[in-house]
Design a protein around this motif. Structure first.
Motif, PDB file in Angstrom:
ATOM      1  N   TYR A   1      -5.513  -4.373   8.268  1.00  0.00           N
ATOM      2  CA  TYR A   1      -6.491  -5.932   7.907  1.00  0.00           C
ATOM      3  C   TYR A   1      -5.889  -5.796   5.877  1.00  0.00           C
ATOM      4  O   TYR A   1      -6.710  -5.292   5.466  1.00  0.00           O
ATOM      5  N   PRO A   2      -4.661  -6.517   5.726  1.00  0.00           N
ATOM      6  CA  PRO A   2      -4.624  -6.346   4.560  1.00  0.00           C
ATOM      7  C   PRO A   2      -5.235  -7.443   3.573  1.00  0.00           C
ATOM      8  O   PRO A   2      -5.026  -7.237   2.823  1.00  0.00           O
TER       9      PRO A   2
ATOM     10  N   GLN B   1      -8.326  -7.390   3.286  1.00  0.00           N
ATOM     11  CA  GLN B   1      -9.599  -6.207   2.943  1.00  0.00           C
ATOM     12  C   GLN B   1      -8.606  -5.707   2.127  1.00  0.00           C
ATOM     13  O   GLN B   1      -9.953  -5.131   1.079  1.00  0.00           O
ATOM     14  N   PHE B   2      -8.206  -4.323   3.080  1.00  0.00           N
ATOM     15  CA  PHE B   2      -7.417  -2.938   2.478  1.00  0.00           C
ATOM     16  C   PHE B   2      -5.909  -4.006   1.834  1.00  0.00           C
ATOM     17  O   PHE B   2      -4.984  -4.017   2.629  1.00  0.00           O
ATOM     18  N   PRO B   3      -5.263  -3.665   0.592  1.00  0.00           N
ATOM     19  CA  PRO B   3      -4.292  -3.813   0.170  1.00  0.00           C
ATOM     20  C   PRO B   3      -3.565  -2.782   0.657  1.00  0.00           C
ATOM     21  O   PRO B   3      -3.617  -1.500   1.025  1.00  0.00           O
ATOM     22  N   LYS B   4      -2.345  -3.440   0.813  1.00  0.00           N
ATOM     23  CA  LYS B   4      -1.336  -2.089   1.428  1.00  0.00           C
ATOM     24  C   LYS B   4      -0.988  -1.115   0.466  1.00  0.00           C
ATOM     25  O   LYS B   4      -1.101   0.069   0.570  1.00  0.00           O
ATOM     26  N   LEU B   5      -1.017  -1.191  -0.964  1.00  0.00           N
ATOM     27  CA  LEU B   5      -1.251   0.579  -2.276  1.00  0.00           C
ATOM     28  C   LEU B   5      -2.560   0.881  -1.812  1.00  0.00           C
ATOM     29  O   LEU B   5      -1.659   2.004  -1.652  1.00  0.00           O
ATOM     30  N   LEU B   6      -3.310   0.730  -1.234  1.00  0.00           N
ATOM     31  CA  LEU B   6      -4.415   1.588  -1.076  1.00  0.00           C
ATOM     32  C   LEU B   6      -4.150   1.598   0.409  1.00  0.00           C
ATOM     33  O   LEU B   6      -4.096   2.992  -0.530  1.00  0.00           O
ATOM     34  N   THR B   7      -3.700   1.683   1.377  1.00  0.00           N
ATOM     35  CA  THR B   7      -3.596   2.152   2.792  1.00  0.00           C
ATOM     36  C   THR B   7      -2.102   2.980   2.442  1.00  0.00           C
ATOM     37  O   THR B   7      -2.152   4.371   3.199  1.00  0.00           O
ATOM     38  N   GLY B   8      -1.417   2.598   1.665  1.00  0.00           N
ATOM     39  CA  GLY B   8      -0.076   2.950   1.170  1.00  0.00           C
ATOM     40  C   GLY B   8      -0.691   4.822   0.660  1.00  0.00           C
ATOM     41  O   GLY B   8      -0.535   5.800   0.754  1.00  0.00           O
ATOM     42  N   ILE B   9      -1.913   4.660  -0.103  1.00  0.00           N
ATOM     43  CA  ILE B   9      -1.843   5.815  -0.654  1.00  0.00           C
ATOM     44  C   ILE B   9      -2.808   6.683  -0.125  1.00  0.00           C
ATOM     45  O   ILE B   9      -2.435   8.254   0.345  1.00  0.00           O
TER      46      ILE B   9
END
Length: 405
Positions: A327-328, A330-338
């Protein structure tokens, strides 16, 4: 949602008293049975609260700030070495708010009977959101209640400050709107009625927009008392509709139409989610239970659905980052990566806390950017509206003056 007072007996015959928010008495009864309690008395407090104004007084309302101070004081007292019973006794004797005093006395009495603090606070869910009750329950289970209460107070304080900043930022735009409405109202109620007779004597053809404004003016000037009542009812209906499920859905859809507002709302939801997860995990709660409570704290239905889907995915053995990665928007790739790094290193609670701090700064930045665009746009729109009304009034006056000359 209605608030109900209840009395219920446990298997040992001990009577528990409290309050619980629910759609109906049946839901409250089921809530009690789920906790192995036998309902004895369930009654709505709505009528009681309205009639007991003189008995309780204005101070009976419990604000968010009072809850923050209460949880903070509980934490400080426990950390200083006082027992939970001593702490509740001291706070109950010191507080001036009748509702808080009742909650503290009930908590003390229930603790004396072997009931946990979290169970008593859950009976007052009107004042204590489930996320904080969950944190306190985790603190009780881990034996670190003082530190958990401190984290809960910090969480509450940051949420309160975020909400306060957003409201403060909207003060100037609201002043612009109110001032414009007031100017238009003054023109229609006090200025235009005095000119109608002059227009009629001048025997001039009024523009269509002026005719419409004259009819509106006549309606508003008919009864000032009726205007006031209609205005109050309108404000109430707007406020009530905003709290309904349909109103929240429409509000969310409207916010998604405007890109800058959509981005701001997205960051606010991320802040609430990451902050809740950080403090829940720190309190000792497991990942699945933390997600359950965090879903309710986000405040937007689309995020709640995603978090609940993530919860089901985790139960099947998948990583949280993998689910959120789908769900990019709503939740950016930066956040999911962290988050993925936190899952790998075993420091997920710290990752969530750091992420919440980062996105909180992003919220402030987005809010300033939005206001920098919103203020001139509002000024332009309000200027056009007020100018249009003034122009519709001035055209007939100009026609009259031209006729005399």
């Amino acid at each position: 949602m209605p608030n109900f007072y209840f009395e219920a007996s446990d298997t040992q015959g001990i009577v528990h008293k409290g309050e619980h928010q629910a759609p109906s008495k049946d839901v409250v009864a089921q809530y009690l049975r789920d906790r192995k309690l036998i309902p004895l008395v369930i009654k709505s407090t709505e009528k009681k609260n309205r009639l007991s104004f003189l008995q309780i007084g204005i101070g009976s309302k419990v604000s968010r700030v009072q809850i923050i101070f209460l949880i903070r004081d509980l934490s400080i007292s426990l950390k200083s070495g006082l027992s939970i019973l001593e702490t509740l006794d001291i706070l109950a004797s010191d507080t001036k708010n009748p509702t808080l005093k009742k909650i503290l006395v009930d908590a003390k009495n229930n603790l004396s009977k072997g009931q946990d603090l979290s169970d008593t606070l859950e009976q007052y869910s009107k004042y204590f959101p489930q996320i904080y009750i969950g944190m306190i329950r985790a603190g009780e289970a881990s034996g670190n209640l003082g530190e958990t209460l401190s984290d809960a107070a910090v969480h509450l304080k940051k949420d309160y400050e975020l909400t306060k900043r957003i409201k403060a930022a909207m003060v100037y735009p609201m002043i612009l709107v109110i001032a414009s409405v007031a100017v238009i109202g003054l023109l229609l109620i006090f200025v235009l009625p005095n000119l109608i007779e002059t227009f009629e004597r001048g025997n001039i053809e009024l523009p269509a927009v002026t005719k419409v404004l004259i009819k509106v003016s006549a309606l508003l000037s008919y009864s000032y008392a009726a205007d006031f009542v209609v205005f109050i009812i309108f404000l109430y209906l707007i406020t009530y509709f905003r709290k309904t499920k349909i109103g929240q859905t429409i509000y969310a859809k409207l916010s998604n139409v405007m890109p800058m507002v959509k981005e701001l709302m997205r960051k606010i939801a991320i802040v609430k989610f990451t902050r809740a997860m950080g403090y829940l995990l720190t309190s000792g709660m497991g990942i699945t239970k933390s997600l359950e409570f965090a879903a309710d704290s986000v405040g937007r239905d689309e995020y709640k659905k995603i978090v609940h889907q993530s919860l089901e995915s985790i139960k099947k053995g998948n990583a949280l980052s993998d689910t959120l990665d789908q769900y990019p928007s709503q939740f950016p790739k930066l956040l999911t990566g962290i988050i993925r790094v936190g899952e790998t290193t075993g420091s997920l609670e710290n990752v969530f806390k750091l992420s919440s701090e980062f996105y909180e700064e992003e919220v402030d930045s987005s809010l300033k950017t939005l206001l920098s665009y919103l203020e001139p746009v509002l000024l332009l729109i309000m200027g056009l509206v007020v100018g249009g009304v003034a122009f519709a009034v001035l055209i007939p006056i100009y026609q009259l003056v031209s006729g005399f000359s």
